[in-house]
Design a protein around this motif. Structure first.
Motif, PDB file in Angstrom:
ATOM      1  N   GLY A  18       0.826  -1.208   0.000  1.00  0.00           N
ATOM      2  CA  GLY A  18       0.000   0.000   0.000  1.00  0.00           C
ATOM      3  C   GLY A  18       0.860   1.257   0.000  1.00  0.00           C
ATOM      4  N   TYR A  19       2.007   1.174   0.657  1.00  0.00           N
ATOM      5  CA  TYR A  19       2.931   2.302   0.670  1.00  0.00           C
ATOM      6  C   TYR A  19       3.775   2.329  -0.607  1.00  0.00           C
ATOM      7  CZ  TYR A  19       2.169   3.884   5.497  1.00  0.00           C
ATOM      8  OH  TYR A  19       1.624   4.420   6.638  1.00  0.00           O
ATOM      9  N   TYR A  20       3.766   1.214  -1.340  1.00  0.00           N
ATOM     10  CA  TYR A  20       4.514   1.154  -2.596  1.00  0.00           C
ATOM     11  C   TYR A  20       3.648   1.631  -3.765  1.00  0.00           C
ATOM     12  CZ  TYR A  20       7.352  -0.872  -6.352  1.00  0.00           C
ATOM     13  OH  TYR A  20       8.099  -1.046  -7.486  1.00  0.00           O
ATOM     14  N   LEU A  21       2.346   1.816  -3.514  1.00  0.00           N
ATOM     15  CA  LEU A  21       1.430   2.223  -4.582  1.00  0.00           C
ATOM     16  C   LEU A  21       1.907   3.446  -5.376  1.00  0.00           C
ATOM     17  CD1 LEU A  21      -2.204   1.715  -3.244  1.00  0.00           C
ATOM     18  CD2 LEU A  21      -1.279   0.878  -5.383  1.00  0.00           C
ATOM     19  N   PRO A  22       2.466   4.479  -4.719  1.00  0.00           N
ATOM     20  CA  PRO A  22       2.942   5.618  -5.522  1.00  0.00           C
ATOM     21  C   PRO A  22       3.926   5.196  -6.614  1.00  0.00           C
ATOM     22  CG  PRO A  22       2.978   6.183  -3.204  1.00  0.00           C
ATOM     23  CD  PRO A  22       2.629   4.732  -3.282  1.00  0.00           C
ATOM     24  N   PHE A  23       4.749   4.206  -6.313  1.00  0.00           N
ATOM     25  CA  PHE A  23       5.718   3.736  -7.309  1.00  0.00           C
ATOM     26  C   PHE A  23       5.007   2.960  -8.422  1.00  0.00           C
ATOM     27  CE2 PHE A  23       9.865   4.776  -5.534  1.00  0.00           C
ATOM     28  CZ  PHE A  23       9.501   5.183  -4.254  1.00  0.00           C
ATOM     29  N   ILE A  24       4.022   2.155  -8.021  1.00  0.00           N
ATOM     30  CA  ILE A  24       3.265   1.388  -9.023  1.00  0.00           C
ATOM     31  C   ILE A  24       2.608   2.363 -10.002  1.00  0.00           C
ATOM     32  CG2 ILE A  24       1.237  -0.114  -9.345  1.00  0.00           C
ATOM     33  CD1 ILE A  24       1.943  -1.470  -6.686  1.00  0.00           C
ATOM     34  N   TRP A  25       1.973   3.385  -9.455  1.00  0.00           N
ATOM     35  CA  TRP A  25       1.296   4.369 -10.313  1.00  0.00           C
ATOM     36  C   TRP A  25       2.314   5.149 -11.156  1.00  0.00           C
ATOM     37  CZ3 TRP A  25      -1.784   6.241  -5.469  1.00  0.00           C
ATOM     38  CH2 TRP A  25      -2.863   5.384  -5.242  1.00  0.00           C
ATOM     39  N   SER A  26       3.428   5.536 -10.516  1.00  0.00           N
ATOM     40  CA  SER A  26       4.421   6.325 -11.243  1.00  0.00           C
ATOM     41  C   SER A  26       5.050   5.527 -12.369  1.00  0.00           C
ATOM     42  CB  SER A  26       5.505   6.825 -10.284  1.00  0.00           C
ATOM     43  OG  SER A  26       4.925   7.623  -9.276  1.00  0.00           O
ATOM     44  N   MET A  27       5.029   4.216 -12.260  1.00  0.00           N
ATOM     45  CA  MET A  27       5.587   3.388 -13.334  1.00  0.00           C
ATOM     46  C   MET A  27       4.520   3.071 -14.393  1.00  0.00           C
ATOM     47  SD  MET A  27       8.090   0.717 -11.477  1.00  0.00           S
ATOM     48  CE  MET A  27       9.315   1.237 -10.328  1.00  0.00           C
ATOM     49  N   GLY A  28       3.352   3.669 -14.243  1.00  0.00           N
ATOM     50  CA  GLY A  28       2.318   3.519 -15.272  1.00  0.00           C
ATOM     51  C   GLY A  28       1.384   2.349 -15.051  1.00  0.00           C
ATOM     52  N   ALA A  29       1.495   1.684 -13.891  1.00  0.00           N
ATOM     53  CA  ALA A  29       0.601   0.544 -13.629  1.00  0.00           C
ATOM     54  C   ALA A  29      -0.521   0.976 -12.686  1.00  0.00           C
ATOM     55  CB  ALA A  29       1.397  -0.600 -13.025  1.00  0.00           C
ATOM     56  N   GLU A  30      -1.502   0.123 -12.566  1.00  0.00           N
ATOM     57  CA  GLU A  30      -2.626   0.382 -11.657  1.00  0.00           C
ATOM     58  C   GLU A  30      -3.027  -0.920 -11.000  1.00  0.00           C
ATOM     59  OE1 GLU A  30      -5.768   3.714 -12.821  1.00  0.00           O
ATOM     60  OE2 GLU A  30      -5.521   2.164 -14.338  1.00  0.00           O
ATOM     61  N   VAL A  31      -3.521  -0.854  -9.792  1.00  0.00           N
ATOM     62  CA  VAL A  31      -4.009  -2.072  -9.136  1.00  0.00           C
ATOM     63  C   VAL A  31      -5.482  -2.272  -9.487  1.00  0.00           C
ATOM     64  CG1 VAL A  31      -4.410  -3.203  -6.915  1.00  0.00           C
ATOM     65  CG2 VAL A  31      -2.302  -1.935  -7.303  1.00  0.00           C
TER      66      VAL A  31
END
Lengths: 437, 314
Positions: free
Chosen positions: A213-226
């Motif tokens: 959940g705290y890694y989500l900013p990185f997931i989004w910044s890399m162009g992915a989405e949950v």
């Protein structure tokens, strides 16, 4: 005769002792309608902040008293306590709620605040609040809580660790600039990971490996989405998701810039950061008061989330204030006044001044920045430009559990990224509640 | 008649408690076990018949696909019960035999061994949490010492030894349950006290007669002690079994450290279903009744079987 009277008296006495409180609770008006019970969670700093807000409210409304009920603990603990109180019919009149538990409570236990939100101070409460804050407490188009304050995730850096790493490498390591990239971030993590005594063991790690959940900013910044925007469909697939997940695993397994679970014993991330065992942590503004009271108060820095191929995003969570659906009608007006006051500029300035949270009222965001004395702290306000709400759904807990279960295999090195993404998409919880589009 | 009135007078507060706090809630929970309810509004109670029970046993779980956790909770509970109960009985019995000797200062030792039972609670669980710390905990520090000594001795004799890994206790899915069993054994003082009382009731004359007949220590234990303390054994087995199947507090406090839901016990899962979001009070009530039926059945079996091995002196 005397025996009979004594007997009756004793029966009445014991009955009173056993059932008076229950009877009062069920049938009697045990409290005056001008006393409002308000329950909240947080640290002792939150308790003090609320005390101040309540004090000001009572000064402005001398005929209303607020009974502050502080429930120690955060998140799940508070949520569970409130749920038990609601079940038992003893919950407070006014409750603080978190966005994670909100969907479960909204239309069941909380009052619809539509009319309250629209009748608010000119130009209307809805227009003066952060958009993501309103969205967090809207359930099927209706607001069931008024947003109070929130926290977004940024990166804290221990400057002492930076200096020690620079000394070891014999070169200067600059602080990250505002426009840094994920590659810069990875480089810094590596530079900050040090074995000072040369015994082959890492003495200082670059980063505390974040919960997903705290890694989500990185997931989004890399162009992915949950999840998709509607939070009903699974979107964690494709090359961007692979890349984001690979990076997450590499930090721990390839770069070895993060301590493995349990590698630092039962040390939590705040202590690991404070003691210099890890140089960077991803955390929200609620971490500031802890650091301000520590010996590290002059030696920490707050950096923005680095940019990736997908841009730059940070995750925000909001807390709100709601009215118990079962509040006696006689107390409703006073409760509404307290909710409105908590959302007012005066109260929001007090919250901002505590520097634990960014206020929900846009106009008060500045108070947060000006209250800050440390370098970089104001970034919590300025980073609101790239905010995103976490994927809160009514199945948040099951989703979290399912994701953690599958990530465990990846982080233990037993599964590769492709397997984990496939397993996630096929997980029964995810398949049922968040089908692929 | 007067006696009855007097008895009623003194027992009515308890009777009221029994009716309102036990019997009525039991009835309500039985009724709830046939419903689906999130606990907020009575209007939302939905009658689902035996669906909650069926979900547990058939594996057909359309309502909540996360229910494989139910099987995990059963496995964890059975694992814990299977080891904690017999080990607890053996350790307590050995301690009781040890403390049944006529030695100087035996009262002190009895108090020392009984003390952990009195101290049991949240505080001691948190203390154990630190003892089990894989890196700085006292247990692993001692084990590391043993490990080093072992390596040293092996080196002295020039033999190759197989490396062994020091357990990571609560952090490991394999070791978290043994860690809890170890904690349970620490509080064996309560069971020990019952055994001690039973041991002291064994008539001395029987031992004297046996010694005269030339019986060995083992034979004295097997044919005199064990039959005489068998009612205490039965009691401790039943109480231990019920306690182990209902293990909750330890797991609830320590579950944050466990990996792969190694500490997800039946009662913890029941609690999660009842009081954590999304609340499933109907399913939780059904779980409670299944647990009750299981415990009742097991106790009944043990009591029936006890006729074969429990000896009551008439």
């Amino acid at each position: 005769m005397i025996r009979r009277v004594a007997l009756i008296l004793s029966i009445v006495g014991v009955s009173w002792w056993l059932f008076a409180d229950t009877a009062r609770h069920l049938w009697g008006a045990s409290r005056s309608d001008s006393v409002i019970r308000f329950s909240h969670f947080g640290s002792y700093q939150d308790f003090e902040t609320w005390k101040q807000v309540i004090g000001e409210f009572e000064s402005a409304h001398p005929n209303i008293k607020i009974k502050q009920e502080y429930i120690p603990g955060y998140g799940t603990e508070y949520d569970n306590k409130v749920r038990r109180q609601l079940l038992a019919g003893v919950a407070a009149d006014v409750l603080m709620v978190q966005d994670e538990s909100f969907p479960h409570l909204a239309d069941k236990a909380l009052m619809d605040l539509s009319s309250l939100m629209s009748q608010s101070v000119n130009p209307g409460l809805q227009q003066t609040l952060h958009r993501t804050a309103i969205r967090s407490f809207t359930h099927y188009g209706k607001p069931y809580a008024a947003p109070l304050y929130g926290g977004n995730l940024l990166i804290y850096l221990n400057r002492r660790c930076l200096q020690k790493a620079a000394a070891l490498r014999g070169t200067s390591i600059p602080l990250p600039d505002d426009d840094w990239t994920i590659e810069d971030f990875r480089r810094l993590c590596r530079e900050l990971t040090c074995d000072f005594d040369g015994d082959g063991q890492t003495d200082q790690f670059g980063l505390w490996h974040p919960w997903w959940g705290y890694y989500l900013p990185f997931i989004w910044s890399m162009g992915a989405e949950v999840l998709d925007e509607s939070r009903t469909h699974w979107r964690f697939t494709g090359p961007a998701a692979q890349k984001a997940l690979q990076f997450y695993a590499d930090l721990l397994l390839v770069d070895r810039v993060c301590p493995a679970p349990g590698e630092l014993g039962q040390m939590r991330q705040d202590i690991a950061f404070l003691t210099g065992k890890v140089a960077m942590v991803i955390n929200g503004p609620w971490f500031i008061p802890f650091l301000e009271e520590s010996s590290l108060c002059d030696d920490y820095y707050v950096a923005h989330i680095p940019r990736g191929l997908g841009g730059r995003f940070t995750r925000v969570t909001w807390d709100g204030i709601a009215i118990n659906n079962n509040i006696p009608r006689g107390r409703l007006q006073a409760a509404q006044k307290f909710v409105l006051f908590s959302s007012s500029e005066r109260a929001q300035d007090i919250f901002a001044g505590s520097q634990r949270w960014v206020p929900a009222r846009v106009a008060c965001t500045g108070s947060f920045s000006t209250s800050g004395v440390r370098s970089g702290v104001d970034k919590f306000a300025t980073s609101f430009d790239y905010l995103r709400v976490q994927p809160i759904t009514s199945h948040w807990k099951q989703l979290d559990r399912a994701i953690q279960k599958h990530l465990r295999g990846l982080l233990a090195g037993e599964l590769n990224v492709e397997d984990v993404l496939r397993n996630l998409a096929n997980d029964p919880v995810i398949k049922t509640h968040f089908p692929l589009q | 008649m007067n006696d009855n009135r007097g008895a009623l007078l003194f027992t009515w507060p308890w009777l009221v408690g029994l009716i309102f706090l036990t019997i009525i809630p039991l009835g309500v929970s039985l009724m709830l076990s046939f419903t689906q309810w999130d606990g907020f509004s009575e209007a939302d109670i939905k009658w689902v018949g035996a669906d909650n029970y069926r979900q547990m046993f058939t594996g057909d779980r359309p309502a909540n696909p996360s229910d494989p956790r139910y099987l995990k909770s059963i496995y964890n509970t059975l694992f814990y019960t299977f080891f904690a109960v017999p080990l607890g009985l053996i350790v307590s019995l050995l301690l009781a035999i040890l403390l049944n000797q006529r030695l100087k200062g035996i009262a002190f030792f009895r108090s020392v061994y009984y003390l952990p039972h009195l101290l049991g609670g949240v505080g001691t669980i948190l203390l154990w949490q630190w003892l089990f710390n894989p890196d700085v905990g006292l247990i692993n520090t001692a084990l590391q010492g043993v490990h080093h000594l072992w390596v040293l001795v092996a080196d002295l004799f020039g033999t190759e030894i197989e490396a062994w890994k020091i357990p990571r206790w609560l952090h490991s899915p394999q070791w978290c349950k043994p860690a809890l069993i170890l904690m349970h054994l620490w509080g064996a003082g309560g069971t020990m006290l019952i055994f001690l009382a039973a041991l002291q009731n064994v008539p001395e004359r029987l031992y004297e007669a046996a010694r005269i007949e030339g019986a060995s220590r083992w034979h004295q234990f097997r044919y005199i002690t064990l039959p005489h303390i068998s009612p205490a054994v039965l009691f401790n087995v039943v109480v231990g079994l019920i306690g182990a199947m209902r293990v909750f507090k330890d797991a609830y406090l320590l579950r944050h450290w466990s990996q792969d839901e190694g500490l997800l016990f039946y009662m913890l899962y029941l609690y999660e279903n009842a009081f954590e979001a999304p609340s499933r009070l109907g399913f939780a009530s059904a779980m409670a009744w299944v647990m009750f039926a299981a415990l009742f059945g097991l106790t009944l079996i043990m009591v029936v079987c006890s006729r074969r091995w429990v000896y009551y002196e008439t």
